[in-house]
Design an enzyme around this catalytic site. Sequence first.
Site, PDB file in Angstrom:
ATOM      1  N   TYR C  51      13.590 -58.363 -21.111  1.00  0.00           N
ATOM      2  CA  TYR C  51      13.130 -57.127 -20.471  1.00  0.00           C
ATOM      3  C   TYR C  51      12.064 -56.512 -21.364  1.00  0.00           C
ATOM      4  O   TYR C  51      12.090 -56.676 -22.583  1.00  0.00           O
ATOM      5  CB  TYR C  51      14.293 -56.149 -20.281  1.00  0.00           C
ATOM      6  CG  TYR C  51      15.270 -56.567 -19.203  1.00  0.00           C
ATOM      7  CD1 TYR C  51      16.159 -57.609 -19.426  1.00  0.00           C
ATOM      8  CD2 TYR C  51      15.301 -55.938 -17.961  1.00  0.00           C
ATOM      9  CE1 TYR C  51      17.049 -58.013 -18.434  1.00  0.00           C
ATOM     10  CE2 TYR C  51      16.198 -56.326 -16.971  1.00  0.00           C
ATOM     11  CZ  TYR C  51      17.067 -57.365 -17.209  1.00  0.00           C
ATOM     12  OH  TYR C  51      17.949 -57.760 -16.235  1.00  0.00           O
ATOM     13  N   GLU C  52      11.131 -55.757 -20.769  1.00  0.00           N
ATOM     14  CA  GLU C  52       9.970 -55.332 -21.554  1.00  0.00           C
ATOM     15  C   GLU C  52      10.314 -54.308 -22.629  1.00  0.00           C
ATOM     16  O   GLU C  52       9.489 -53.993 -23.475  1.00  0.00           O
ATOM     17  CB  GLU C  52       8.843 -54.831 -20.645  1.00  0.00           C
ATOM     18  CG  GLU C  52       9.172 -53.622 -19.847  1.00  0.00           C
ATOM     19  CD  GLU C  52       8.136 -53.393 -18.716  1.00  0.00           C
ATOM     20  OE1 GLU C  52       7.281 -54.245 -18.495  1.00  0.00           O
ATOM     21  OE2 GLU C  52       8.235 -52.351 -18.066  1.00  0.00           O
ATOM     22  N   SER C  53      11.543 -53.813 -22.624  1.00  0.00           N
ATOM     23  CA  SER C  53      11.989 -52.932 -23.701  1.00  0.00           C
ATOM     24  C   SER C  53      12.159 -53.675 -25.020  1.00  0.00           C
ATOM     25  O   SER C  53      12.437 -53.061 -26.043  1.00  0.00           O
ATOM     26  CB  SER C  53      13.314 -52.279 -23.319  1.00  0.00           C
ATOM     27  OG  SER C  53      14.260 -53.264 -22.979  1.00  0.00           O
ATOM     28  N   GLY C  54      12.012 -54.996 -25.020  1.00  0.00           N
ATOM     29  CA  GLY C  54      12.076 -55.744 -26.267  1.00  0.00           C
ATOM     30  C   GLY C  54      13.330 -56.588 -26.425  1.00  0.00           C
ATOM     31  O   GLY C  54      13.501 -57.261 -27.434  1.00  0.00           O
TER      32      GLY C  54
END
Lengths: 284, 284, 264, 264
Positions: C51-54
């Site tokens: 997920y783009e949150s890392g």
Amino acid sequence: MAKFLSIRDAVANNLKHGDSVAFEGFTHLIPHAAAHEVIRQGFKDLTVMRMTPDIIYDQLIGMGMVKKMIFSFAGNPGVGLLRRVRDAVENQWPHALEVEEHSHAAMANAYEAGAAGLPCAVFRGYLGAELAKVNANIKSIICPFTGEKLAAVPALRPDVTFIHAQKADRKGNVLIEGILGVQKEAVLAAKRAVITVEEVVDDLDTHTNACILPHWTIAAICVVPGGAHPSYASGYYDRDNVNYIEWDAIAADREKFLAWMDKHVLKAPPEIFAERVRHLRASA
Amino acid sequence: MAKFLSIRDAVANNLKHGDSVAFEGFTHLIPHAAAHEVIRQGFKDLTVMRMTPDIIYDQLIGMGMVKKMIFSFAGNPGVGLLRRVRDAVENQWPHALEVEEHSHAAMANAYEAGAAGLPCAVFRGYLGAELAKVNANIKSIICPFTGEKLAAVPALRPDVTFIHAQKADRKGNVLIEGILGVQKEAVLAAKRAVITVEEVVDDLDTHTNACILPHWTIAAICVVPGGAHPSYASGYYDRDNVNYIEWDAIAADREKFLAWMDKHVLKAPPEIFAERVRHLRASA
Amino acid sequence: MSNDFTPDEMMTIAASRALKNDDVCFVGIGAPSAACNVARLTHAPEITLIYESGTIGTAPSVLPLSIGDGELCETAVSTVAVPEMFRYWLQGGRVTIGFLGAAQLDKFGNINTTVIGDYDRPKIRLPGGGGAPEIASSSGEIYITMKQTLRGMVDKIDFVTSFGHGTGGDDRQKLGMTTLGPTLLITDLAVWRPDPVTKEFTVVSMHPGVTKDNVQATCGWTVKFADNVEVTPAPSVLELKTLRDLKARTKAAHEAPSASGANA
Amino acid sequence: MSNDFTPDEMMTIAASRALKNDDVCFVGIGAPSAACNVARLTHAPEITLIYESGTIGTAPSVLPLSIGDGELCETAVSTVAVPEMFRYWLQGGRVTIGFLGAAQLDKFGNINTTVIGDYDRPKIRLPGGGGAPEIASSSGEIYITMKQTLRGMVDKIDFVTSFGHGTGGDDRQKLGMTTLGPTLLITDLAVWRPDPVTKEFTVVSMHPGVTKDNVQATCGWTVKFADNVEVTPAPSVLELKTLRDLKARTKAAHEAPSASGANA
């Protein structure tokens, strides 16, 4: 996907003559065992790169395996110069060595750019520095917003990166702790990564934001306890400082160097590294 | 050098009308208490920036404090659109809002460039994307080695960055754990950084490579337990999902919004945040 | 096999089937997230979800409400900072599948999540692209999933947030892209793949009970159908149970009443 | 005050005095490292010492043999990866003092650590610049420390590894640099500061017992002396004890005999 292999098989399966290779490590976690296996298998015409080439680069170059070295600081850390590197550059022994020389900032940014899939790294560097005059791979770009001239160097994308790390879990996820150097970047920049580890564990037992290389970024993992000796593995064993000091005298003489390599590398198995660090474990 | 201040003093001492401000956080650790204090102190003409402007940007914009917003995804995370942002963009209520819109990759790289002291960020992006046509701050550079055209955006350098973090030690070194977002970069890119924390401890009690902001990178630290509510602070309290869902109805109506702001922000002290997370602590 | 399922469930399950055990999938929120997690809980237990949150290699027990929910981090192999996520993992070419939703989509897989109407005077200001513009260009290939509506599947999107195949053909290569772009579209009615030459999305399979008229009635462009349109296999009992359990756990977790008083 | 000290000790202690409690110092190995740690152990306990291995705010009990010794990491506030070190901390303008040594130095503070002789056919191939080229341009100011010799302090260095003041004057500004460059040179004989206009290093203080002839005899260029050359205060008892204790601890730690057998 990471395969668990012996260091012999991992080197044989992933490296070939003429490859570009990084053995990264920043004083901590230098992949000595991997380099010795590469030397035993007798590769030729390698282009080697590292920010801080040290003893293993002295060994690779002294054994005549290296065509070109890309680097930013070539020294025996804490001791002095690298005698075999000097002999190659100054006297072309055992043959001429092409060098591509950078600053640390440039090399660090170039590995970062390699990991980031970019063709080049952009940073503020080499201002007034003469390296820019002797290295054709130091160019510049102009910031389209401010007009500032920034340095640009090509991304580093080794065919193979070797590093040593503390441990892997059984799926092949690898943990690095302590001084991290540029190892994560060197692995992600490489086409294939081979990682020696101190041990394989059920659970990496670390924190959320630890420096972990997922198993699917790694070609091969090899369990080689002590594989960083005489450098150190934080949490496992200390740096063997005396060994670095002694290297200076060994490397100073061509015959002494060749005899040492024959005994301690060519005729030594990778398993010997566990023995070499035994006395350094207590205090680590 | 970090000063330990109340959030009132920290905002008053570090922010002024017309400043550019980042309230960073990536779902995790959103600095709600800091934003509410900024709203109470009634600043004007702010340029606000954030990758993921959410409820607090709805609030700042709805209260008429913002001249311009730089962003890459403006949504109520997990719920939908931001009603106050929409009202400002679509109907100029309470006044017109200038927007500079980017992709996440561009914003993340732009903060990184700000932290790295560069004038611009260079990355592979915006290929075929129409944002490049409506945002004059999206330009390009040519790689001097491959000829590839890469995207360039100006570095983000906010006057003030506000973030919320788990804890500080008594010297003012701050620890962030869990989802890190772009907070470290936003702090290092800023002229002044104000950090609210859950608590101050004798020892951060963390590992070697944890995400720590040394005290000398921070202007002010404020102890505001619960200061991220209704977002969450890993290890302290959970996300108040229902609050995000309820916000959608509150923000949908101008009068309802203003009444809510009056009661819950303008007339509420920063200490109220501790109360708001009490029921969320048990499960965290 | 089950006959008792909704078009939404069929869409999610059909999407999940496209994912493989060794995929590294950059997951958008909503339908993509459900599909990716059903894949992980059924036939692709080793799939890497990012997920783009890392969060890298995450395995949430409930669907996250946002891309930064705590459980994504707690169950991940590693959580990295967002600049690293976009530089090393997405731009670095490590993502095999980018899985996106869309507010508006055209027949060449171009996506709009920016505005409805004119950019400077929008009728509806949507959230914007977020990570999607670079997910669309840097992922090995792109899967898209959305419910069919005439407002959503349009002849001309109002804004190209994320580039698919442009006007078709080799438009991607002309822009210097080396990735495949949209290779799969899964709607609540059908499975679509781009024509190998024109790159126009073509229906290759319709879900059980769906007719060509159904597909055309909820699509704003003239639909191309493959010569042999298959019937999408109905959800298996396991697939359906997995999805429904996941949704039930998610609902319970996200709708716990707030007692904070802030929104009272 | 003590009269029983070596020129080396005087050099290190004089250098340590230049450092302040709120400095953020990027530390080179050797004499700079000793000076920085003496400062930390005497008048500047809160100084932030950074080594290029990524250790920030380190407080080693012995001098590291290399820039990556384990104790640097164990005692640091935080240890970051090397790319971050060079991007956020050095290039980001966070370093107030860069502390460098030199193999060759000229009177404008330009440093050579690359080669003696011609670059392509060197008489001596030195280790190279490492971090120094960017430390020299990105640190707020540069302190240099080295022992005086005719081979080291030369009229023209063989290679400009790290730019000081170029040919003097405003050469730095012409290159776009906004940092101050070399502002201090501490040798085993004297303390030097650049002339405000010409930027040529000028002796402002000589260590106890040192004469102008001594300074000139070990310096390859014609030395400029300030109008009033002071006498460097001799080391205090505390300074000397701190330095000697540090060196003794370091010697004990680094010279433990190897029993590994690899070098036998």
